[in-house]
Design a protein around this motif. Structure first.
Motif, PDB file in Angstrom:
ATOM      1  N   LEU B 295      14.868  19.861  21.357  1.00 17.94           N
ATOM      2  CA  LEU B 295      13.965  21.008  21.220  1.00 17.94           C
ATOM      3  C   LEU B 295      14.312  21.784  19.952  1.00 17.94           C
ATOM      4  O   LEU B 295      13.408  22.200  19.209  1.00 17.94           O
ATOM      5  N   GLY B 296      15.615  21.966  19.713  1.00 14.74           N
ATOM      6  CA  GLY B 296      16.029  22.632  18.487  1.00 14.74           C
ATOM      7  C   GLY B 296      15.572  21.865  17.265  1.00 14.74           C
ATOM      8  O   GLY B 296      15.123  22.441  16.282  1.00 14.74           O
ATOM      9  N   ALA B 297      15.670  20.530  17.347  1.00 18.30           N
ATOM     10  CA  ALA B 297      15.269  19.699  16.210  1.00 18.30           C
ATOM     11  C   ALA B 297      13.771  19.824  15.946  1.00 18.30           C
ATOM     12  O   ALA B 297      13.321  19.768  14.807  1.00 18.30           O
ATOM     13  N   ILE B 298      12.996  20.002  17.017  1.00 19.54           N
ATOM     14  CA  ILE B 298      11.542  20.156  16.827  1.00 19.54           C
ATOM     15  C   ILE B 298      11.248  21.487  16.151  1.00 19.54           C
ATOM     16  O   ILE B 298      10.386  21.587  15.269  1.00 19.54           O
ATOM     17  N   LEU B 431      11.625  13.721  23.822  1.00 18.43           N
ATOM     18  CA  LEU B 431      11.673  14.858  22.898  1.00 18.43           C
ATOM     19  C   LEU B 431      12.269  14.449  21.559  1.00 18.43           C
ATOM     20  O   LEU B 431      11.814  14.891  20.500  1.00 18.43           O
ATOM     21  N   THR B 432      13.294  13.580  21.607  1.00 18.58           N
ATOM     22  CA  THR B 432      13.900  13.123  20.354  1.00 18.58           C
ATOM     23  C   THR B 432      12.885  12.341  19.529  1.00 18.58           C
ATOM     24  O   THR B 432      12.811  12.482  18.310  1.00 18.58           O
ATOM     25  N   LEU B 433      12.088  11.542  20.217  1.00 16.28           N
ATOM     26  CA  LEU B 433      11.053  10.776  19.513  1.00 16.28           C
ATOM     27  C   LEU B 433      10.060  11.719  18.841  1.00 16.28           C
ATOM     28  O   LEU B 433       9.662  11.522  17.685  1.00 16.28           O
ATOM     29  N   ILE B 434       9.669  12.778  19.572  1.00 19.49           N
ATOM     30  CA  ILE B 434       8.740  13.755  18.993  1.00 19.49           C
ATOM     31  C   ILE B 434       9.375  14.416  17.770  1.00 19.49           C
ATOM     32  O   ILE B 434       8.766  14.501  16.697  1.00 19.49           O
ATOM     33  N   ALA B 435      10.638  14.859  17.944  1.00 17.12           N
ATOM     34  CA  ALA B 435      11.312  15.539  16.831  1.00 17.12           C
ATOM     35  C   ALA B 435      11.424  14.618  15.624  1.00 17.12           C
ATOM     36  O   ALA B 435      11.126  15.016  14.492  1.00 17.12           O
ATOM     37  N   GLY B 436      11.831  13.363  15.884  1.00 13.90           N
ATOM     38  CA  GLY B 436      12.023  12.425  14.784  1.00 13.90           C
ATOM     39  C   GLY B 436      10.732  12.096  14.076  1.00 13.90           C
ATOM     40  O   GLY B 436      10.658  12.098  12.845  1.00 13.90           O
ATOM     41  N   SER B 437       9.681  11.839  14.842  1.00 15.58           N
ATOM     42  CA  SER B 437       8.424  11.463  14.173  1.00 15.58           C
ATOM     43  C   SER B 437       7.827  12.662  13.455  1.00 15.58           C
ATOM     44  O   SER B 437       7.162  12.510  12.428  1.00 15.58           O
ATOM     45  N   ARG B 438       8.090  13.865  13.979  1.00 12.72           N
ATOM     46  CA  ARG B 438       7.611  15.061  13.294  1.00 12.72           C
ATOM     47  C   ARG B 438       8.314  15.185  11.934  1.00 12.72           C
ATOM     48  O   ARG B 438       7.664  15.459  10.912  1.00 12.72           O
TER      49      ARG B 438
END
Lengths: 140, 521
Positions: B295-298, B431-438
Motif C-alpha cells: 500500500l505504501g508502494a502504491i 497489491l504488490t502487482l498493482i504497485a509494481g505495474s503502476r
C-alpha cells in the motif's frame, strides 16, 4: 594554544608518552595495560603534538595516514588468528613460543601479536578522529 | 581446552568473515591506490564466493559444521556454527555483493572512492556473513554492530544533506534496536548462563517460561526493527533512497534480510515455546507488514522510496512463515529471503539506471523510457513480476510455499490465524502487482511527464554511454537471469527450502555439530 612553553615541552612530552604507550602495551599481557589503553595513550601523544604544532605538522610527523595504520593493525590482529591454520587448531587459538635469551625467559605469542594489532587499530582510529577535529574537515 | 584436531577444511566456516576483514584491512592500508583497491575488493569477494560455495556443498552433504574459536570448549568459547540456512544466505550475500561491486564502479563519486567505499563494502559483507554463520548470540550482536557501522559509513559517503538526514534516522533507530537486543542478551545470560545458540536450545525448556517469553518479546522487537517489520518500519523508506543506488541496493538486499534471519533463528530454533506465546503478535505483525508494504508502494511517488515499501512487503511474507511455523511455511520464509536478496537488489540497481537516465527521483517526472531504453524496462518488468510472485519467476515459489503453509496450518483444526495469514499473502501479492505495474506504467509506458499533455515525449531523457550501459546492465541482467532460471527450474530452491525448514524445526544436528551434547558441558 601555541605558547612558547607548550611548543617547547610538547615534543618531549610526546616522545615520553609514545615510549610509555609501548611499555603499557607490552606489560598488558600479565598486568593492567594492553593494546587498547596503549593505543589511546599514543593517540593522546599525537593529539598533544598536533595541538602545539598544528594538525599539518602532526600529519607530517606521522608519515602515513592514521587510517592506514588502523588497517595495518586490523590485518595484524587477523593474521595472528590465521596463524593457527598451520598448526591444525581453530582460529584465534593462542600459540606460544618461549625461549631463553641470555638467562631471562622471553615469551612470544599470538595473543601479543593480536594486542599489537589492537594498539594500531585504536591509535589509528583515534588519531584520525583527533586530526580531523583539528583540521577544518576538508581532508579528513 | 578441546583436543579435536582441526582440518583445514573446517576453516571454511570462518573464511567468509576472516577474508573480507583482512581484505578491508589491506584496502585501508592501500588507501592511495584507488584502482588497485577496486580490483582487490572484487578479487576478495570472488574468492569468498568460491569459499561460500564450498561451505554450502559441504553442509548439504554432511549437515551443519562448527568451529569454536581459540580452542575453548563450546559453551564457553565462541562458536561459529553454519547450517544450510546460514551457509546458503551467506553464499547469496557474497554473490549479490560481487555484482553490486561491478555496478559500484559506475556509480560512485570520486570523493566517496577516496573516503573508502570499498573497505566499507567488505566490512559490511564481513558483518553480514558473520551474522549468518555465528553460533553465539552475543557474537551475533557484534556482527550487527559491524554491519551497522559499515552501513552508516556507506550511507553518509558523498555527504549530501539528504544523506545526512537519512543516516541520522537510520542510525538512531538501529542503535535503539541493537540496545534492546543487548538488553535481552543480558536477560538471557542471567537466566540461562549461556549465549551459545546450541546450548540455549538445550537449556531454554527448563527455564521459567515467563522470563523466556519476555526475552523472546524483546528479541522480536529488536529483530523486527532491524528487519523493518510493521509497526517499526518507518526508518526504511526514510533512509534507503538517500545514498547512491548501488549502496542502497546492497543495504536493501542484505541488511533487512539479516534481521529476518535472526528472527527465524531466534523464534523457530532457539525459543520455540516462547514463539507459541507470541504467536498472536507475530500474526498481527505479519499481516500489518504484508498489507502496509505494498500500500505504501502504491501511494509513494519517489521511485526508491516505493521500492523500500516493496522490501517491507517482502519482510511481511517472511514473518508469515515464522508465524505459521510449519514445514511449508518455514520453507517459504527461507526461500523468500533468498529470492528477496536477488530480486530486490536487482530492482534497486535498475532504479539507479532509471534515475541516471531521467535525472529524476520522482516517478511523476519520469516517463517515456520504454522507447528510449527497452532492456532496462524488460528487466524492471521481470523483477517487478518476481517481487509480486507471478510465475514463472523466482518469487512465485516462496509465495506458493507460504500459501501451502497457510492451508496446512488451517486445515487440521480450523485455525483462524493461519487462514488470515493465507488471505494476507494473497492480498499482498495482488497489491504488490498493482504497485509494481503502476511504477512500470509511470516510468516506462507513459510518454512524458505526468501533466495535462502527458503524451508529449519526455524532453529530459539522457542516453547512457557505452561504459555505463555495460557496467550498469550486466549485473542487473545476471540477477534477472538468476531470478528467471531459479523460477523455471525450482528443484534446488525447493530442496533447499525443505532442508532448511527441517533443520530449523529439528535442531538436533545443529546442537550435535556444535558439540555441547544436550547441555552437558
Amino acid at each position: 594554544m601555541s605558547t612558547l612553553i607548550f611548543r617547547t615541552i610538547a615534543p618531549l612530552l610526546t616522545a615520553v608518552m609514545l615510549v610509555f604507550s609501548v611499555f603499557v602495551l607490552l606489560r598488558g599481557h600479565n598486568e593492567p595495560g594492553g593494546g587498547f589503553i596503549g593505543g589511546l595513550i599514543a593517540a593522546s601523544a599525537l593529539a598533544i603534538y598536533g595541538m602545539a604544532m598544528g594538525g599539518e605538522a602532526a600529519r607530517t610527523a606521522l608519515n602515513v595516514h592514521p587510517l592506514a595504520m588502523a588497517g595495518f593493525g586490523l590485518a595484524l590482529a587477523g593474521l595472528s588468528g590465521v596463524l593457527s591454520l598451520a598448526f591444525d587448531v581453530p582460529f584465534l587459538t593462542g600459540l606460544w613460543s618461549i625461549f631463553d635469551l641470555d638467562g631471562s625467559e622471553v615469551a612470544l605469542s599470538t595473543p601479543m601479536v593480536f594486542d599489537i594489532g589492537v594498539y594500531f587499530v585504536v591509535f589509528g582510529t583515534i588519531a584520525a578522529v583527533a586530526l580531523a577535529l583539528e583540521s577544518d574537515g576538508e581532508d579528513a | 581446552m578441546q583436543d579435536m584436531a582441526i582440518h583445514p577444511v573446517d576453516w571454511l566456516v570462518i573464511l567468509p568473515v576472516v577474508l573480507p576483514l583482512l581484505g578491508a584491512a589491506l584496502l585501508l592500508m592501500l588507501r592511495e591506490a584507488k584502482e588497485a583497491q577496486y580490483w582487490m575488493a572484487l578479487g576478495t569477494v570472488a574468492v569468498l564466493l568460491l569459499g561460500d560455495i564450498a561451505l554450502a556443498t559441504r553442509i548439504a552433504e554432511q549437515g551443519p559444521v562448527s568451529m569454536t574459536m581459540g580452542n575453548w570448549l563450546p559453551p564457553f568459547g565462541i562458536s561459529f556454527t553454519a547450517d544450510l540456512v546460514g551457509a546458503v544466505f551467506a553464499l547469496a550475500a557474497a554473490g549479490v555483493t560481487l555484482l553490486v561491486l561491478v555496478y559500484l564502479r559506475l556509480d560512485m563519486p570520486d570523493r566517496a572512492r577516496r573516503d573508502g567505499v570499498y573497505p566499507l563494502v567488505l566490512l559490511l559483507l564481513a558483518g553480514v556473513s558473520g551474522s549468518f554463520l555465528t553460533g553465539d548470540l552475543f557474537n551475533l550482536y557484534v556482527w550487527f554492530e559491524v554491519m551497522l557501522i559499515a552501513s552508516l559509513g556507506l550511507m553518509v559517503l558523498g555527504g549530501r544533506n539528504s544523506q545526512l538526514d537519512a543516516t541520522v534516522k537510520y542510525g538512531f533507530l538501529n542503535f535503539f534496536a541493537t540496545t534492546i537486543f543487548l538488553l535481552s542478551l543480558g536477560l538471557t545470560y542471567g537466566t540461562l548462563g549461556t549465549l551459545n545458540m546450541a546450548d540455549i536450545v538445550a537449556k531454554a525448556p527448563a527455564a521459567d517460561p515467563a522470563v523466556m517469553a519476555s526475552i523472546a518479546a524483546l528479541l522480536l522487537l529488536a529483530f523486527g526493527m532491524k528487519a523493518a517489520a510493521f509497526p517499526v518500519n518507518a526508518w526504511l523508506p526514510a533512509s534507503y533512497h538517500a545514498p547512491p543506488a548501488a549502496v542502497s541496493a546492497l543495504m536493501a538486499g542484505l541488511l533487512t534480510k539479516v534481521g529476518v534471519y535472526a528472527l527465524l533463528r531466534a523464534m523457530t530454533m532457539l525459543l520455540p515455546a516462547s514463539r507459541e506465546v507470541l504467536e498472536p503478535v507475530l500474526v498481527v505483525v505479519a499481516l500489518g507488514t504484508l498489507i502496509l508494504g505494498p500500500l505504501g508502494a502504491i501511494a509513494e511517488t519517489n521511485l526508491r522510496r516505493a521500492l523500500g515499501f516493496l522490501v517491507i512487503g517482502g519482510i511481511g511474507a517472511t514473518v508469515t512463515g515464522i508465524a505459521l511455523n510449519n514445514e511449508a511455511g518455514l520453507a517459504g520464509a527461507a526461500t523468500y529471503v533468498l529470492h528477496a536478496m536477488l530480486t530486490i537488489t536487482g530492482l534497486y540497481l535498475v532504479a539507479g539506471l532509471i534515475e541516471a537516465m531521467t535525472g529524476e527521483t520522482d516517478t511523476r517526472r519520469m516517463g517515456g523510457l520504454y522507447a528510449a531504453a527497452s532492456l532496462p524496462s524488460v528487466l524492471f518488468f521481470v523483477l517487478m513480476l518476481a517481487v509480486a510472485g507471478v510465475p514463472p519467476f523466482l518469487g512465485f515459489w516462496p509465495k506458493l510455499l507460504l500459501v501451502e503453509g497457510g492451508i496446512a496450518g488451517w486445515a487440521p483444526n480450523w485455525d483462524g490465524w493461519a487462514l488470515a495469514l493465507w488471505v494476507g499473502v494473497l492480498v499482498n501479492a495482488l497489491l504488490t502487482l498493482i504497485a509494481g505495474s503502476r511504477l512500470w506504467g509511470h516510468i516506462f509506458w507513459r510518454a512524458g511527464h505526468e501533466s495535462a499533455e502527458n503524451e508529449a515525449p519526455n524532453p529530459d531523457l539522457r542516453r547512457l554511454d557505452r561504459r555505463a550501459t555495460w557496467l550498469g546492465l550486466a549485473p542487473t541482467a545476471v540477477l534477472t537471469l538468476a531470478v528467471f532460471l531459479l523460477g523455471v527450474w525450482p528443484e534446488p530452491l525447493l530442496g533447499f527450502g525443505k532442508q532448511a525448514a527441517a533443520g530449523l524445526l529439528q535442531s538436533a544436528d545443529y546442537v550435535a555439530a556444535t558439540g555441547v551434547a544436550g547441555g552437558e558441558p
